[in-house]
Design an enzyme around this catalytic site. Structure first.
Site, PDB file in Angstrom:
ATOM      1  CG  ASP A 172      -2.017   1.000   1.142  1.00  0.00           C
ATOM      2  OD1 ASP A 172      -1.737   2.223   1.187  1.00  0.00           O
ATOM      3  OD2 ASP A 172      -3.180   0.579   1.016  1.00  0.00           O
ATOM      4  CB  ILE A 173       1.114   4.263  -2.160  1.00  0.00           C
ATOM      5  CG1 ILE A 173      -0.339   4.731  -2.241  1.00  0.00           C
ATOM      6  CG2 ILE A 173       1.505   3.474  -3.390  1.00  0.00           C
ATOM      7  CD1 ILE A 173      -0.603   5.744  -3.341  1.00  0.00           C
ATOM      8  CG  ASN A 226     -12.653  -1.026   3.758  1.00  0.00           C
ATOM      9  OD1 ASN A 226     -12.947  -1.419   4.879  1.00  0.00           O
ATOM     10  ND2 ASN A 226     -11.519  -0.396   3.508  1.00  0.00           N
ATOM     11  CD  GLU A 252     -10.183   5.614   0.883  1.00  0.00           C
ATOM     12  OE1 GLU A 252      -9.121   5.744   0.227  1.00  0.00           O
ATOM     13  OE2 GLU A 252     -10.267   5.923   2.080  1.00  0.00           O
ATOM     14  CB  VAL A 253      -9.970   1.562  -5.231  1.00  0.00           C
ATOM     15  CG1 VAL A 253      -9.715   1.150  -6.671  1.00  0.00           C
ATOM     16  CG2 VAL A 253      -8.943   2.593  -4.776  1.00  0.00           C
ATOM     17  CG  HIS A 278      -9.157  -3.099  -2.514  1.00  0.00           C
ATOM     18  ND1 HIS A 278     -10.238  -2.430  -3.074  1.00  0.00           N
ATOM     19  CD2 HIS A 278      -8.780  -2.359  -1.444  1.00  0.00           C
ATOM     20  CE1 HIS A 278     -10.488  -1.342  -2.360  1.00  0.00           C
ATOM     21  NE2 HIS A 278      -9.619  -1.275  -1.364  1.00  0.00           N
ATOM     22  CG  HIS A 287      -6.740  -2.835   3.022  1.00  0.00           C
ATOM     23  ND1 HIS A 287      -6.005  -1.733   2.662  1.00  0.00           N
ATOM     24  CD2 HIS A 287      -8.006  -2.633   2.553  1.00  0.00           C
ATOM     25  CE1 HIS A 287      -6.800  -0.890   2.016  1.00  0.00           C
ATOM     26  NE2 HIS A 287      -8.018  -1.421   1.934  1.00  0.00           N
TER      27      HIS A 287
END
Length: 118
Positions: free
Chosen positions: A32-33, A90, A98-99, A103, A105
């Site tokens: 993750d950035i 999420n 958010e995207v 996905h 985490h």
């Protein structure tokens, strides 16, 4: 509807670089950035799925199995499978997604706090 221009779709197409941890036929994992823990990696399916609802309804059995196996393999690669880790997905606006590409985490490398902060 899936947005083919979301950031994860661009990463999958190689248009945006990532710090890759793992990749196979079904999934890609990368750092993750904006890490929220000592270890923070994202695991995404290679298929175009908006969220878990889309994935559960439309993914083929081998895609579902591949993503679940990838989550376990990534935890092993990161060295957290024996010490403990958290994976979080999420889903939707109220879930904090958010995207608009499914996905997960993976957090670890340290003792993690409460699951939900209010």
């Amino acid at each position: 509807m899936y947005d083919k221009n979301n950031i994860f779709a661009k990463i999958l197409r190689g248009e945006i670089p990532c710090d890759k941890i793992y990749e196979d036929k079904f999934a890609l994992a990368f750092k993750d950035i904006n890490p929220q823990a000592k270890i923070h990696v994202l695991v995404i399916p290679k298929g175009a799925y908006v969220d878990m609802n889309d994935f559960a309804a439309n993914a083929k059995s081998d895609e579902i199995e591949g993503l679940i196996r990838a989550l376990g393999k990534v935890a092993d690669i990161l060295g957290v499978s024996t010490t403990g880790y958290r994976y979080l997905g999420n889903n939707g606006r109220d879930g904090g997604q958010e995207v608009p590409h499914l996905h997960f985490h993976i957090f670890g490398g340290e003792k993690l706090g409460r699951m939900i902060h209010k």
